[in-house]
Write a protein that holds these residues in place. Structure first.
Motif, PDB file in Angstrom:
ATOM      1  N   GLU A 169      -6.368  -8.223   9.470  1.00 31.04           N
ATOM      2  CA  GLU A 169      -6.680  -8.084  10.895  1.00 31.04           C
ATOM      3  C   GLU A 169      -5.414  -7.724  11.650  1.00 31.04           C
TER       4      GLU A 169
ATOM      5  N   ALA B 203      -1.917  -0.364  12.237  1.00 32.23           N
ATOM      6  CA  ALA B 203      -3.342  -0.038  12.349  1.00 32.23           C
ATOM      7  C   ALA B 203      -3.773   0.864  11.200  1.00 32.23           C
ATOM      8  N   GLY B 204      -2.894   1.771  10.821  1.00 29.90           N
ATOM      9  CA  GLY B 204      -3.178   2.622   9.680  1.00 29.90           C
ATOM     10  C   GLY B 204      -3.315   1.804   8.403  1.00 29.90           C
ATOM     11  N   LYS B 205      -2.411   0.860   8.248  1.00 25.18           N
ATOM     12  CA  LYS B 205      -2.494  -0.022   7.085  1.00 25.18           C
ATOM     13  C   LYS B 205      -3.800  -0.799   7.092  1.00 25.18           C
ATOM     14  N   LEU B 206      -4.184  -1.259   8.290  1.00 29.66           N
ATOM     15  CA  LEU B 206      -5.404  -2.045   8.407  1.00 29.66           C
ATOM     16  C   LEU B 206      -6.586  -1.280   7.822  1.00 29.66           C
ATOM     17  N   ALA B 207      -6.665  -0.027   8.195  1.00 28.73           N
ATOM     18  CA  ALA B 207      -7.784   0.797   7.718  1.00 28.73           C
ATOM     19  C   ALA B 207      -7.754   0.897   6.193  1.00 28.73           C
ATOM     20  N   LEU B 208      -6.577   1.139   5.674  1.00 31.59           N
ATOM     21  CA  LEU B 208      -6.416   1.260   4.224  1.00 31.59           C
ATOM     22  C   LEU B 208      -6.846  -0.026   3.519  1.00 31.59           C
ATOM     23  N   TYR B 209      -6.354  -1.160   4.047  1.00 27.81           N
ATOM     24  CA  TYR B 209      -6.660  -2.439   3.424  1.00 27.81           C
ATOM     25  C   TYR B 209      -8.161  -2.688   3.444  1.00 27.81           C
ATOM     26  N   ARG B 210      -8.753  -2.444   4.581  1.00 28.63           N
ATOM     27  CA  ARG B 210     -10.192  -2.737   4.703  1.00 28.63           C
ATOM     28  C   ARG B 210     -10.995  -1.842   3.787  1.00 28.63           C
ATOM     29  N   ALA B 211     -10.547  -0.592   3.684  1.00 32.69           N
ATOM     30  CA  ALA B 211     -11.257   0.328   2.796  1.00 32.69           C
ATOM     31  C   ALA B 211     -11.202  -0.174   1.365  1.00 32.69           C
TER      32      ALA B 211
ATOM     33  N   ASP C 159       0.802  -1.220   0.000  1.00 32.62           N
ATOM     34  CA  ASP C 159       0.000   0.000   0.000  1.00 32.62           C
ATOM     35  C   ASP C 159       0.831   1.264   0.000  1.00 32.62           C
TER      36      ASP C 159
ATOM     37  N   ASP D  16       1.128   0.933  15.576  1.00 30.54           N
ATOM     38  CA  ASP D  16       0.260   2.040  15.157  1.00 30.54           C
ATOM     39  C   ASP D  16       0.226   2.147  13.642  1.00 30.54           C
TER      40      ASP D  16
END
Lengths: 373, 432, 81
Positions: A116, A102-110, A54, A99
């Motif tokens: 997870e 966690a930012g990556k997580l949001a990007l991936y999910r979006a 990403d 942290d």
């Protein structure tokens, strides 16, 4: 040799083979020019990690699309492609990295990519071989691993069955409508696709791709020692920085049970010798994360050359200075992942079909912001 | 780190050639270190069984070396050469870097193990392989053995089988009878050699020796139980417990290749190319013995002596007799090649199911002879396993006419942690 | 000649003290030192440490080439038998 194919594809690495296969499927008369054998270049030195990254929206879009296409490929091809849907763990060494995860997580999910976040305890359960004291990880379960030379071989075979012709030979010059080979032969075609990896720059003056050397090591078999492809979040820093030499933790379990240990990056032209101190740093870093690696016998080490661009985005599309010439390279460490998407873009572009995603960011003649990526 | 003791000359291999080189150099005032990956010195040819006296030549060489302070490191495997004159060595688990301002390669030979149906069954060994296992303590206790191979190694191996308690059912020599006779006529002109050959044959006289004979297939489930042997025009099935099968010897050149030494070329890549003073194509590196071309221990020692003198920078002290033996060794090597080259029938035993790469289970049917060796490696994984092509490389060369894949470090398989440490260690090179 | 006791697949066995482990295991009648990728048995071939077929687990360490290892009192060995 076809007297006058529609398209000449230069290079039967994974990208070139995928393009030939796609073009042949679309009904084009394709001749693939390959100087050695399918998958013998950068493809043969690569890790075979099918991964969503990403670094930029454009990079991620091509990864996501390609990884979906890989789902089909992994099912279509024989056992020797060593398909393993093991997933990736992006390992966070400390709270700051967690942290970032966690930012990556949001990007991936979006983007609709399953992911997870694991905390320290969950990480330890998911991957017991990792050292204690890591903060956690981002787990991307749909990432996978393959054996790229076998995939390139099967893609090229399928291209042949679909009517493509494979011509042994080495291209030395590319002009609109023609390719000159080392032995002086000239091949003519309306369209030429340059998929020759880092050596593409020798064929297309001004093409912003250079070789970026990487080391790998392979160990004896220890099935079950490592369950996911393991990458440190710091890998992204290594992949970004164009200059200097860097190492990053990147370990892959192969279906054979052997462990493939990477990664390193240097700009040294096409020097194929092993940089021993750098290799040592790379191995030491891997042991730092997976202490159990220390006892594993190392069978062999080697180097490969990634085709790298200044902005970490590939070069996929028409090369405007030369009519009818297309470029498909510059994927750096994502060539294996992005091969299907690259082929889709090239095939759509050449045949006038609908591209599955916006190709503008990968335009080979784009103005490259060297500070980017 | 304390000041390291450097050695003027490093010799890789403690067989006849290596020990001769080490003695020559040490007796000319040089400090010498010999490395050998085996637990014992003596190489392949000077092994002794429990209860036997070691070969007097070996004892003498070791005595002379020790008298001059020369050192032998056993279980020491060269892993890498990071820079000219520097070696990274696995000293029985501890990896260290040593300097080798003058290096003598005496890495010997390996057997050419050609695939045939059933060759991967337990109980199927090499010819030298079975001899080595016997000398290392294998007790046969009346078990039946078939030896199928070629060349002068057959009789000593056969004698060892008999001495080791085996019932030697047959000695099959794949060369034509006429070739064997011609070789014997030319090679056994030396009375000592003739006597030795006769002694060996007497020791095995109960067992038939047949030229024009070779193994076709081995059969069994958990181990070999019987073999099909082509014996002078007819196929026979022979019950046995062991099959010792090989097709001659090959120079062992991986380290030389890593050091960029030129090889002599030819079908199997050949041996290390050396001039009359045993110098390789790389300054500061000499080579001697079987690794330059198979020629026997006597010539190996002569070559070793020459190489040792050269490595000691004492060319004028080369004993004249060594030149004669060196020349005779080259002639003998030529006779060996002419008489005992693997015959075409050996290459036609392979079926599509026959395993070619033992480590990765790659059958012949998965390999296209038209490929390059690198193509076969990347497409089938042949050569990617634990032996890194030591067995399947020469097999593919024989079967398909291929050259060899590039050698990469590490040359053995050290633990990843130990090797990482050695790669990144700061400071001066050390010696043990 | 002295013997030593080694543990082979959990069973104590007496073997010749100056034997290589490979030779000792073969003398004991061990046929399968390791198994190949298809589960088939493999055993020593070259006797000199190059073919990698004689690999067994020694004192918990896998991939040890037993033809290059002398037996030692108390050694524990795991084979594929």
């Amino acid at each position: 040799m076809a007297s006058h194919p529609d398209v000449i594809v230069i290079g039967a690495g994974l990208v070139g083979a995928a393009i030939a296969d796609g073009l042949a499927e679309a009904g084009s008369a394709v001749t693939v020019l390959e100087s050695a054998f399918a998958g013998g270049g950068s493809t043969g030195a690569a890790m075979g990690h099918l991964v969503v990254m990403d670094d930029s929206p454009a990079q991620m879009a091509l990864c996501v699309h390609s990884r979906l296409r890989w789902e089909g490929w992994l099912d279509e091809f024989p056992e020797d492609v060593e398909a393993d849907r093991c997933g990736t763990l992006w390992v966070a060494a400390d709270a700051a990295e967690l942290d970032a995860a966690a930012g990556k997580l949001a990007l991936y999910r979006a983007r609709g990519v399953a992911a997870e976040l694991l905390d320290e305890g969950q990480l330890s359960s998911a991957e017991p071989a990792l050292r204690a004291g890591l903060a956690g990880a981002l787990r991307v379960p749909e990432d996978a691993v393959c054996y790229p030379p076998a995939v390139a071989r099967h893609l090229l075979d399928r291209a042949r069955r679909r009517g493509a012709i494979v011509q042994p030979g080495e291209a030395v010059a590319v002009e609109p409508g023609r390719v000159t080979l080392q032995d002086g032969t000239v091949m003519n075609a309306g369209t030429v696709v340059v998929a020759a990896g880092p050596r593409s720059a020798a064929l297309i003056p001004g093409l912003p791709v250079v070789p970026r050397r990487g080391h790998l090591a392979i160990t004896e078999r220890r099935p079950g020692l490592v369950r996911h492809q393991l990458v440190e979040l710091g890998y992204l820093h290594s992949a970004h920085t164009m200059g200097g030499a860097s190492v990053a933790f990147n370990v892959q379990p192969r279906r054979t049970g052997q462990l493939l240990v990477g990664s390193s990056r240097e700009l040294v032209g096409f020097d194929g010798t092993i940089n021993r101190p750098l290799l040592g740093r790379m191995l030491a870093r891997a042991i730092d994360f997976v202490p159990g690696l220390a006892a594993l016998p190392v069978l062999r080490t080697w180097v490969g050359f990634r085709p790298a661009t200044p902005d970490s985005l590939p070069l996929i599309g028409p090369w405007h200075p030369l009519a009818g010439v297309w470029i498909a390279t510059g994927h750096e460490g994502l060539g294996i992942t992005m091969a299907p998407g690259t082929a889709d873009l090239i095939v759509a572009g050449i045949t006038g079909g609908t591209a599955p995603l916006d190709a503008t960011p990968y335009a080979p003649t784009r103005t490259i912001d060297e500070g980017g990526g | 780190m304390s000041g390291p003791t450097r050695h003027d000359v490093v010799v890789v291999g403690a067989g006849p050639a290596g020990l001769a080189a080490a003695v020559a150099a040490s007796e000319r005032g040089r400090s010498v270190l010999v490395l050998d990956q085996a637990p014992h010195a003596g190489g392949q040819v000077w092994r002794h069984r429990r209860g036997e006296r070691p070969a007097p030549v070996l004892v003498e060489l070791l005595r002379r070396l020790a008298a001059r302070g020369g050192a032998i490191a056993r279980r020491a495997a060269v892993l890498d050469c990071p820079a000219p004159g520097e070696l990274v060595v696995d000293f029985d688990g501890r990896i260290d870097r040593i300097t080798a301002p003058a290096l003598v390669l005496a890495t010997g030979a390996v057997e050419r193990l050609l695939p045939f149906p059933g060759w991967t069954l337990p109980g199927v060994t090499g010819v030298g392989g079975l001899q080595a296992l016997l000398k290392a303590g294998l007790a046969l206790r009346g078990q039946r053995v078939v030896i199928a191979g070629t060349g002068p190694l057959l009789l000593p191996a056969a004698a060892t089988v008999v001495k080791g308690g085996g019932e030697l059912v047959m000695i099959a020599e794949q060369a034509r009878g006429s070739q064997v006779v011609r070789f014997a006529g030319r090679a056994l002109t030396d009375p000592a050699r003739l006597l030795q050959a006769l002694r060996l044959r007497m020791a095995t006289i109960a067992s038939p020796y047949r030229a024009d004979s070779w193994v076709v297939a081995a059969h069994g489930e958990d181990r070999v139980r019987e073999v099909t042997v082509h014996v002078q025009g007819a196929e026979r099935v022979i019950a046995c417990d062991w099959l010792a099968a090989a097709a001659g010897l090959l120079p062992r050149t991986e380290l030389a290749e890593l050091l960029d030494c030129a090889l002599t070329g030819g079908g199997d890549g050949g041996g290390i190319s050396v001039d009359d003073d045993q110098a390789t194509s790389v300054p500061g590196i000499w080579a001697a013995g079987e690794c330059c071309g198979v020629k026997g221990e006597t010539a190996g020692m002569a070559e070793g002596t020459i190489a040792g003198c050269m490595a000691a920078d004492a060319p004028t002290t080369i004993p004249p007799r060594t030149r004669k033996i060196q020349a005779a060794g080259r002639r003998f090597g030529g006779l060996l090649e002419a008489a005992f080259a693997p015959r075409p029938e050996l290459l036609r035993r392979v079926t599509p199911e026959t395993i070619v790469c033992r480590c990765e289970d790659v059958p012949a049917g998965a390999i296209d002879p038209a490929w390059s060796p690198r193509q076969a490696k990347l497409w089938t994984r042949a050569g990617m396993g634990s032996c890194q092509g030591a067995v399947c490389g020469p097999a593919c060369t024989a079967l398909y006419g291929w050259g060899r894949n590039a050698v990469r470090p590490p040359l053995a398989s050290p633990p990843l942690g130990a090797w990482a440490g050695a790669l990144t260690r700061d400071g001066e090179p050390t010696t043990p | 000649m002295n013997d030593v006791t080694i543990q082979v697949d959990g069973v104590p066995r007496r073997v010749a003290a100056d034997s290589s482990l490979a030779a000792a295991l073969l003398t004991l009648g061990i046929a399968a030192f390791r198994t190949d990728l298809h589960g088939r048995p493999r055993a020593p071939v070259c006797g000199m440490g190059t073919c990698a077929e004689c690999r067994v687990v020694i004192d918990g360490r896998p991939d040890q080439r037993s033809c290059q290892v002398p037996v030692r009192e108390g050694m524990t060995v795991e084979t594929a038998t």
